[in-house]
Design a protein around this motif. Structure first.
Motif, short mmCIF file in Angstrom:
data_model
loop_
_atom_site.label_atom_id
_atom_site.label_comp_id
_atom_site.label_asym_id
_atom_site.label_seq_id
_atom_site.Cartn_x
_atom_site.Cartn_y
_atom_site.Cartn_z
N LYS A 98 -60.57 22.95 18.15
CA LYS A 98 -61.12 22.50 18.96
C LYS A 98 -61.62 22.84 19.78
CE LYS A 98 -58.49 18.27 19.78
NZ LYS A 98 -57.08 17.58 20.17
N GLY A 99 -62.47 22.19 20.85
CA GLY A 99 -63.10 22.43 22.22
C GLY A 99 -64.21 23.50 22.17
N LYS A 100 -64.57 23.64 20.58
CA LYS A 100 -65.61 24.77 21.35
C LYS A 100 -66.91 24.45 22.10
CE LYS A 100 -68.55 25.75 17.80
NZ LYS A 100 -68.76 26.84 16.29
N ASN A 101 -67.62 23.46 21.78
CA ASN A 101 -68.30 23.18 22.55
C ASN A 101 -68.13 22.94 24.04
OD1 ASN A 101 -70.30 22.72 19.87
ND2 ASN A 101 -70.18 21.00 19.64
N PHE A 102 -67.02 22.47 24.28
CA PHE A 102 -66.96 22.18 25.71
C PHE A 102 -66.49 23.64 26.29
CE2 PHE A 102 -63.41 21.60 28.75
CZ PHE A 102 -64.19 20.65 29.89
N LEU A 103 -65.95 24.34 26.01
CA LEU A 103 -65.36 25.90 26.29
C LEU A 103 -67.18 26.48 26.98
CD1 LEU A 103 -62.51 26.98 24.49
CD2 LEU A 103 -62.79 26.19 26.68
N PHE A 104 -67.72 26.38 25.85
CA PHE A 104 -69.04 27.34 25.48
C PHE A 104 -69.77 26.72 26.41
CE2 PHE A 104 -72.88 28.52 24.91
CZ PHE A 104 -73.26 29.08 24.36
N THR A 105 -69.61 25.30 27.04
CA THR A 105 -69.82 24.39 28.00
C THR A 105 -69.97 24.64 29.62
OG1 THR A 105 -70.35 21.92 27.05
CG2 THR A 105 -70.82 22.36 28.90
N LEU A 106 -68.43 25.03 29.57
CA LEU A 106 -68.12 25.71 30.79
C LEU A 106 -68.13 27.20 30.88
CD1 LEU A 106 -64.01 25.58 30.35
CD2 LEU A 106 -65.88 24.17 31.79
N PHE A 107 -68.60 28.33 30.34
CA PHE A 107 -68.81 29.17 29.78
C PHE A 107 -70.42 29.52 30.67
CE2 PHE A 107 -65.60 31.02 27.87
CZ PHE A 107 -65.35 32.38 27.33
N ILE A 108 -71.61 28.56 30.25
CA ILE A 108 -72.79 28.84 30.76
C ILE A 108 -72.41 27.76 31.82
CG2 ILE A 108 -74.68 27.56 30.35
CD1 ILE A 108 -74.24 29.39 27.64
N GLY A 109 -71.81 27.03 31.92
CA GLY A 109 -71.73 26.77 33.63
C GLY A 109 -71.60 27.65 34.71
N LEU A 111 -72.11 30.64 34.62
CA LEU A 111 -73.55 30.79 35.06
C LEU A 111 -74.30 30.89 36.09
CD1 LEU A 111 -74.90 32.23 31.36
CD2 LEU A 111 -73.33 33.77 33.33
N MET A 112 -74.01 29.79 36.29
CA MET A 112 -74.51 29.30 37.93
C MET A 112 -74.07 29.31 39.40
SD MET A 112 -76.08 25.39 35.99
CE MET A 112 -76.56 25.56 34.31
N ILE A 113 -72.55 29.92 39.12
CA ILE A 113 -72.47 29.59 40.34
C ILE A 113 -72.29 31.26 40.78
CG2 ILE A 113 -69.85 29.82 40.80
CD1 ILE A 113 -69.16 27.62 39.14
N PRO A 114 -72.61 31.38 41.83
CA PRO A 114 -73.21 32.99 42.64
C PRO A 114 -71.95 33.47 42.90
CG PRO A 114 -74.14 31.35 43.09
CD PRO A 114 -73.85 30.55 42.87
N LYS A 115 -71.06 34.66 42.57
CA LYS A 115 -69.77 35.49 42.95
C LYS A 115 -69.91 35.16 44.26
CE LYS A 115 -68.09 39.95 41.65
NZ LYS A 115 -68.45 41.41 41.03
N GLU A 116 -70.95 35.32 45.06
CA GLU A 116 -70.57 35.91 46.66
C GLU A 116 -69.49 34.04 47.11
OE1 GLU A 116 -73.83 38.43 45.83
OE2 GLU A 116 -73.28 36.09 45.00
N THR A 117 -69.49 33.36 46.17
CA THR A 117 -68.91 31.62 46.20
C THR A 117 -67.72 32.22 46.22
OG1 THR A 117 -69.31 31.26 43.95
CG2 THR A 117 -71.10 30.32 46.03
N ALA A 145 -66.61 38.40 32.49
CA ALA A 145 -68.44 38.36 32.54
C ALA A 145 -68.75 37.73 31.31
CB ALA A 145 -69.40 39.18 32.76
N CYS A 146 -69.52 36.03 31.88
CA CYS A 146 -70.70 35.36 30.70
C CYS A 146 -71.11 35.28 30.12
CB CYS A 146 -70.15 33.64 31.17
SG CYS A 146 -68.12 33.03 31.36
N PHE A 147 -72.52 36.27 31.05
CA PHE A 147 -72.97 36.32 30.41
C PHE A 147 -73.43 36.74 29.16
CE2 PHE A 147 -77.49 39.08 30.16
CZ PHE A 147 -78.60 38.03 30.23
N GLY A 148 -72.73 37.98 29.19
CA GLY A 148 -73.31 39.02 27.22
C GLY A 148 -71.94 37.84 26.25
N VAL A 149 -71.29 36.53 26.63
CA VAL A 149 -71.40 35.62 25.51
C VAL A 149 -72.59 34.47 25.53
CG1 VAL A 149 -69.59 33.79 25.31
CG2 VAL A 149 -68.86 35.90 26.37
N PHE A 150 -72.74 34.59 26.26
CA PHE A 150 -74.71 33.66 26.08
C PHE A 150 -75.37 34.46 25.06
CE2 PHE A 150 -78.35 32.33 28.24
CZ PHE A 150 -78.86 31.54 27.62
#
Length: 271
Positions: A98-109, A111-117, A145-150
């Protein structure tokens, strides 16, 4: 070979040679005296091999400790992150929950946040755990780190479900299927991810600079950068430090280039 292919190969070869010129210039300068480095017009090749820059680097600076810290932090962080990323990617690709697609969307999202923030709250968390100037501070925060998951999700999705179903019929549990069947098949992608993560963690200058307070805990990247900031007229020493920091990346890529090339090519085609 057709003429257009020959022209393209010549152009690619010339561009590859040009891309290597800065590295070659760095190494040759590390074998010169400071006076020869500043000489105008410069000598393309050193008149004689001047090794005192490297001797001073390893005798008067804790360069061996910096090298060990860099390799230890990079290898441990890369190994753990690849294992975690592989497990998460396999779950998103093959399991149903349950919630697989939502969680994966969070993972992808993420990636758009710079570490410096979020580096300030992350720094406060590390301070609260009293991890500053320890290996834990250099390793654990980088595991999320989520890049590897993606990246690996597409590799596991390309593996036929019939392999997993056959293993289940033979009585294999999910962990056995993942570890003994899926990981070997996804080896090219894992090899490519290993190289990318290793280079990222090796060059993670900002976070390593914040966490390493003592000179002995410095990584090679931070230690060499410290040489650049010191009031020291020996430019040869600084160039030698930069060369030592760059060479391990070349060695790692040469050792894993087969997996890197296969991984990138396989990831571009989804069956």
């Amino acid at each position: 070979m057709e003429k257009p292919d020959l022209i393209v190969n010549i152009i690619v070869t010339l561009l590859a040679i040009l891309s290597l010129l800065p590295l070659a210039w760095l190494i040759t300068n590390s074998l010169k005296t400071s006076a020869d480095i500043y000489k105008m017009p410069p000598d393309i090749l050193p008149k004689s091999l001047y090794l005192d820059n490297y001797k001073e680097l390893f005798n008067n600076q804790p360069a061996l400790r910096w090298t060990f810290n860099s390799f230890f932090v990079s290898f441990v962080t890369t190994g753990l992150s690849v294992i975690f990323s592989s497990a998460a990617a396999y779950a998103f690709a093959k399991l149903t929950f349950k919630g697989k697609n939502f969680l994966f969307t969070l993972f992808i999202g993420s990636l758009m946040i710079p570490k410096e923030t979020f580096i300030v709250p992350l720094f406060k968390i590390v301070v609260a755990f009293n991890w500053v100037d320890t290996y834990q501070s250099l390793i654990i925060p980088n595991l999320a780190a989520c890049f590897g998951v993606f990246m690996l999700k597409s590799f596991f999705e390309s593996i036929p479900d019939s392999i997993r179903e056959s293993a289940k019929l033979d009585g294999a549990n999910e962990l056995t299927i993942f570890w003994k069947l899926m990981l070997p098949i996804a080896k090219p992608g894992i090899g490519a991810l290993f190289i990318l993560n290793f280079v990222t963690f090796w060059n993670d200058y900002l976070w390593q600079l914040l966490m390493a307070r003592s000179k002995e805990m410095n990584t090679l990247t931070v230690g060499v950068a410290g040489l650049m900031q010191e009031i020291n007229p020996n430019m040869g020493l600084k160039v030698a430090g930069a060369a030592v920091a760059a060479l391990p990346m070349i060695v790692i890529f040469i050792l894993f280039q087969k997996y890197f090339t296969k991984g990138i090519a396989a990831g571009a085609v989804k069956e």
